[in-house]
Design a protein around this motif. Structure first.
Motif, PDB file in Angstrom:
ATOM      1  N   ILE A 169      -2.188   1.831 -12.216  1.00 45.20           N
ATOM      2  CA  ILE A 169      -2.777   1.977 -10.876  1.00 45.20           C
ATOM      3  C   ILE A 169      -1.977   1.162  -9.869  1.00 45.20           C
ATOM      4  O   ILE A 169      -1.722   1.606  -8.735  1.00 45.20           O
ATOM      5  CB  ILE A 169      -4.254   1.534 -10.879  1.00 45.20           C
ATOM      6  N   ALA A 170      -1.551  -0.042 -10.284  1.00 46.63           N
ATOM      7  CA  ALA A 170      -0.729  -0.879  -9.396  1.00 46.63           C
ATOM      8  C   ALA A 170       0.597  -0.188  -9.083  1.00 46.63           C
ATOM      9  O   ALA A 170       1.091  -0.253  -7.947  1.00 46.63           O
ATOM     10  CB  ALA A 170      -0.473  -2.240 -10.050  1.00 46.63           C
TER      11      ALA A 170
ATOM     12  N   GLU B 122      -0.108   2.523  -6.563  1.00 43.86           N
ATOM     13  CA  GLU B 122      -0.313   1.896  -5.251  1.00 43.86           C
ATOM     14  C   GLU B 122       1.018   1.503  -4.618  1.00 43.86           C
ATOM     15  O   GLU B 122       1.225   1.684  -3.412  1.00 43.86           O
ATOM     16  CB  GLU B 122      -1.208   0.662  -5.399  1.00 43.86           C
ATOM     17  N   SER B 123       1.918   0.971  -5.432  1.00 48.33           N
ATOM     18  CA  SER B 123       3.233   0.575  -4.934  1.00 48.33           C
ATOM     19  C   SER B 123       4.020   1.800  -4.461  1.00 48.33           C
ATOM     20  O   SER B 123       4.675   1.767  -3.406  1.00 48.33           O
ATOM     21  CB  SER B 123       4.006  -0.152  -6.040  1.00 48.33           C
TER      22      SER B 123
ATOM     23  N   LEU C 122       2.695   4.570  -3.430  1.00 52.18           N
ATOM     24  CA  LEU C 122       2.030   5.046  -2.213  1.00 52.18           C
ATOM     25  C   LEU C 122       2.511   4.260  -0.996  1.00 52.18           C
ATOM     26  O   LEU C 122       2.726   4.844   0.077  1.00 52.18           O
ATOM     27  CB  LEU C 122       0.514   4.927  -2.364  1.00 52.18           C
ATOM     28  N   GLU C 123       2.691   2.955  -1.177  1.00 52.21           N
ATOM     29  CA  GLU C 123       3.208   2.141  -0.069  1.00 52.21           C
ATOM     30  C   GLU C 123       4.602   2.618   0.339  1.00 52.21           C
ATOM     31  O   GLU C 123       4.946   2.637   1.529  1.00 52.21           O
ATOM     32  CB  GLU C 123       3.247   0.660  -0.470  1.00 52.21           C
TER      33      GLU C 123
ATOM     34  N   LYS D 250      -3.096  10.213   2.380  1.00 50.80           N
ATOM     35  CA  LYS D 250      -2.731   8.818   2.096  1.00 50.80           C
ATOM     36  C   LYS D 250      -3.972   7.933   2.084  1.00 50.80           C
ATOM     37  O   LYS D 250      -4.127   7.078   1.202  1.00 50.80           O
ATOM     38  CB  LYS D 250      -1.721   8.320   3.142  1.00 50.80           C
TER      39      LYS D 250
ATOM     40  N   LYS E 286      -5.601   6.170  -1.312  1.00 49.36           N
ATOM     41  CA  LYS E 286      -5.792   4.711  -1.364  1.00 49.36           C
ATOM     42  C   LYS E 286      -7.240   4.372  -1.712  1.00 49.36           C
ATOM     43  O   LYS E 286      -7.522   3.490  -2.518  1.00 49.36           O
ATOM     44  CB  LYS E 286      -5.400   4.088  -0.020  1.00 49.36           C
ATOM     45  N   ASN E 287      -8.181   5.116  -1.100  1.00 50.18           N
ATOM     46  CA  ASN E 287      -9.602   4.888  -1.391  1.00 50.18           C
ATOM     47  C   ASN E 287      -9.929   5.198  -2.853  1.00 50.18           C
ATOM     48  O   ASN E 287     -10.696   4.475  -3.499  1.00 50.18           O
ATOM     49  CB  ASN E 287     -10.474   5.741  -0.471  1.00 50.18           C
TER      50      ASN E 287
ATOM     51  N   LEU F 125      -7.902   5.057  -5.389  1.00 52.12           N
ATOM     52  CA  LEU F 125      -7.310   4.007  -6.234  1.00 52.12           C
ATOM     53  C   LEU F 125      -8.207   2.769  -6.265  1.00 52.12           C
ATOM     54  O   LEU F 125      -8.423   2.163  -7.322  1.00 52.12           O
ATOM     55  CB  LEU F 125      -5.919   3.630  -5.713  1.00 52.12           C
ATOM     56  N   GLU F 126      -8.748   2.427  -5.111  1.00 54.39           N
ATOM     57  CA  GLU F 126      -9.663   1.273  -5.041  1.00 54.39           C
ATOM     58  C   GLU F 126     -10.953   1.559  -5.806  1.00 54.39           C
ATOM     59  O   GLU F 126     -11.494   0.682  -6.500  1.00 54.39           O
ATOM     60  CB  GLU F 126      -9.973   0.946  -3.579  1.00 54.39           C
TER      61      GLU F 126
END
Length: 248
Positions: A121-122, A125-126, A128-129, A179, A183-184, A186-187
């Motif tokens: 998941i991290a 997220e990376s 996605l950034e 996007k 992100k939501n 993933l959280e």
């Protein structure tokens, strides 16, 4: 399980289901019965019928024919007394011990899966950034590609109309909503992962939503560097989905 334990079946099913919650469970009880625990009797009518049939076939010593007859099916009937409560208590203790071992194993496996999920998941997220960082660059690249296409046609165009059409075209490829939703999700995945409740199915549903947003970003990106990032996100998500099948 042996027939004399059948009355315990419903209670055992509930015990196992409550403890293990999910999964396909095979459970068996095997009992080796000794002479001290049983009452074995000769089934006289059956043995007599066997003797009669044997004598019709061959002439022989009755004792020898009797030895043969008692080996035939149903010649002996074995009965067992009612359940020995002390014995059942011992069996139940072993069942609880087995269930506890399974739970401990699941917890150990769960900790390994948890660490794997958090890493993946991290990573998503990376990635996605990185997608967010190159999005303005992507939009500018699309704009320049369209403008160059028009220039190659050697046609004069109304700049205002061209800008209007360009804005409309670029809006079709806008991934702002995707996007934010990704992100939501993933959280939400992480908060569900950290919950004390059993969330295997829930995580599976969130995984589907993650895939939907990643796929939409990929289809809208129209930009090779971003598509490369999307492929990496898909790869991480597929590995997550495979492991989710093992989550309670």
């Amino acid at each position: 399980m042996p027939s004399f334990y059948r009355e315990k079946e419903l209670n055992l099913r509930k015990l196992i289901a409550d403890k293990l919650e999910r999964g396909k469970i095979d459970f068996s009880i095997f009992v080796e019965i000794t002479g001290e625990e049983t009452s074995t009797q000769i089934n006289k009518p059956v043995v007599k019928e066997y003797l009669k049939q044997l004598k019709d076939i061959v002439d022989g010593d009755t004792t020898e024919l009797l030895k043969m007859a008692v080996r035939f099916p149903d010649a002996l009937s074995t009965e067992r007394e009612d359940i020995d409560e002390n014995e059942w208590k011992t069996i139940l203790n072993e069942i609880h011990a087995a269930l506890n071992h399974i739970t401990e194993y699941r917890l150990d496996e769960g900790r390994v899966l948890e660490a794997d999920f958090k890493n993946r998941i991290a990573t998503i997220e990376s990635l996605l950034e990185e997608v967010i960082a190159i999005d303005p660059e992507r939009i500018e690249a699309v704009r320049e590609r369209l403008r160059k296409g028009v220039e190659d046609l050697k046609e004069k165009v109304d700049e205002n109309r061209f800008e209007q059409e360009l804005v409309y075209y670029i809006e079709k490829y806008d991934i702002t909503e995707e996007k934010v939703r990704l992100k939501n999700h993933l959280e939400y995945f992480m908060s569900s992962l950290n919950s004390k409740d059993s969330n295997g199915k829930k995580l599976g549903f969130i995984g589907q939503e993650l895939g939907r947003e990643i796929n939409t970003i990929g289809s809208k990106s129209n930009y090779a560097p971003m598509q490369k990032l999307v492929v990496q996100m898909k790869d991480e998500l597929e590995k997550i989905k495979e492991q989710l099948l093992n989550v309670l």
